[in-house]
Design a protein around this motif. Structure first.
Motif, PDB file in Angstrom:
ATOM      1  N   ALA A 164       0.808  -1.213   0.000  1.00  0.00           N
ATOM      2  CA  ALA A 164       0.000   0.000   0.000  1.00  0.00           C
ATOM      3  C   ALA A 164       0.852   1.278   0.000  1.00  0.00           C
ATOM      4  O   ALA A 164       0.536   2.241  -0.707  1.00  0.00           O
ATOM      5  CB  ALA A 164      -0.931  -0.012   1.206  1.00  0.00           C
ATOM      6  N   ASP A 165       1.915   1.298   0.785  1.00  0.00           N
ATOM      7  CA  ASP A 165       2.709   2.521   0.884  1.00  0.00           C
ATOM      8  C   ASP A 165       3.438   2.817  -0.423  1.00  0.00           C
ATOM      9  O   ASP A 165       3.611   3.994  -0.785  1.00  0.00           O
ATOM     10  CB  ASP A 165       3.691   2.430   2.048  1.00  0.00           C
ATOM     11  N   PHE A 191       2.370   1.695  -3.490  1.00  0.00           N
ATOM     12  CA  PHE A 191       1.333   1.961  -4.485  1.00  0.00           C
ATOM     13  C   PHE A 191       0.873   3.417  -4.411  1.00  0.00           C
ATOM     14  O   PHE A 191       0.649   4.059  -5.443  1.00  0.00           O
ATOM     15  CB  PHE A 191       0.152   1.020  -4.249  1.00  0.00           C
ATOM     16  N   ALA A 192       0.773   3.954  -3.213  1.00  0.00           N
ATOM     17  CA  ALA A 192       0.222   5.303  -3.025  1.00  0.00           C
ATOM     18  C   ALA A 192       1.114   6.393  -3.609  1.00  0.00           C
ATOM     19  O   ALA A 192       0.625   7.483  -3.932  1.00  0.00           O
ATOM     20  CB  ALA A 192      -0.003   5.557  -1.548  1.00  0.00           C
ATOM     21  N   ILE A 193       2.388   6.136  -3.761  1.00  0.00           N
ATOM     22  CA  ILE A 193       3.306   7.178  -4.205  1.00  0.00           C
ATOM     23  C   ILE A 193       3.930   6.855  -5.550  1.00  0.00           C
ATOM     24  O   ILE A 193       4.853   7.545  -5.995  1.00  0.00           O
ATOM     25  CB  ILE A 193       4.436   7.398  -3.171  1.00  0.00           C
ATOM     26  N   ILE A 249      -0.243   8.428 -10.390  1.00  0.00           N
ATOM     27  CA  ILE A 249      -0.968   8.357  -9.124  1.00  0.00           C
ATOM     28  C   ILE A 249      -2.397   8.833  -9.319  1.00  0.00           C
ATOM     29  O   ILE A 249      -3.342   8.278  -8.750  1.00  0.00           O
ATOM     30  CB  ILE A 249      -0.246   9.200  -8.062  1.00  0.00           C
ATOM     31  N   LYS A 308      -6.163   1.160 -12.553  1.00  0.00           N
ATOM     32  CA  LYS A 308      -5.739   0.898 -11.184  1.00  0.00           C
ATOM     33  C   LYS A 308      -6.936   0.884 -10.253  1.00  0.00           C
ATOM     34  O   LYS A 308      -7.930   1.566 -10.492  1.00  0.00           O
ATOM     35  CB  LYS A 308      -4.706   1.925 -10.725  1.00  0.00           C
ATOM     36  N   ASN A 326      -7.376   1.638  -6.476  1.00  0.00           N
ATOM     37  CA  ASN A 326      -6.670   2.163  -5.300  1.00  0.00           C
ATOM     38  C   ASN A 326      -7.064   1.427  -4.023  1.00  0.00           C
ATOM     39  O   ASN A 326      -6.247   1.304  -3.105  1.00  0.00           O
ATOM     40  CB  ASN A 326      -6.938   3.654  -5.150  1.00  0.00           C
ATOM     41  N   ASN A 334      -4.886  -1.648  -4.104  1.00  0.00           N
ATOM     42  CA  ASN A 334      -3.463  -1.457  -4.406  1.00  0.00           C
ATOM     43  C   ASN A 334      -3.045  -2.269  -5.630  1.00  0.00           C
ATOM     44  O   ASN A 334      -1.963  -2.891  -5.657  1.00  0.00           O
ATOM     45  CB  ASN A 334      -2.587  -1.837  -3.211  1.00  0.00           C
TER      46      ASN A 334
END
Length: 113
Positions: free
Chosen positions: A26-27, A29-31, A53, A71, A73, A76
């Motif tokens: 998750a961390d 994927f978020a950035i 993103i 994607k 979100n 992820n």
């Protein structure tokens, strides 16, 4: 160690469709700009598609109009829907995160009659 887990791929006839998925931490994927690359036997790895993103896709010319990157979100996950497949699409497909910093293990796509 960052692990990208790919699924999908397989054998399909020319003109057929396949879908690939890649789950990232998750961390990361978020950035990340997430991407799909491929490598055919005897050839260099090449970019297939990326998604930002914010969800903006970009494609290599040779897949425009046939492949769709998306994607999810909440999961992820980055997906690659491949339609109108051609024998020249045969390759190992890799998921990538943070540009090309992290890679999945690759999944084989074979297009053959």
């Amino acid at each position: 160690q960052v692990r990208l887990v790919e699924s999908g791929g397989g054998l399909v006839q020319p003109g057929g469709s396949l879908s690939l998925s890649c789950v990232a931490p998750a961390d990361i994927f978020a950035i990340s700009i997430m991407g799909w690359y491929r490598q055919a036997p005897g050839k260099e790895r090449e970019l297939v598609a990326t998604i930002t993103i914010g969800g903006r896709p970009d494609y290599a010319d040779f897949v425009k109009g046939r492949f769709t990157i998306s994607k999810d979100n909440a999961k992820n996950t980055v997906n690659l829907q491949m339609n109108s497949l051609k024998p020249e699409d045969t390759a190992v497909y890799f998921c990538a995160a943070l540009g090309t910093r992290y890679w999945g293990q690759g999944t084989q796509v074979t297009v053959s009659s």
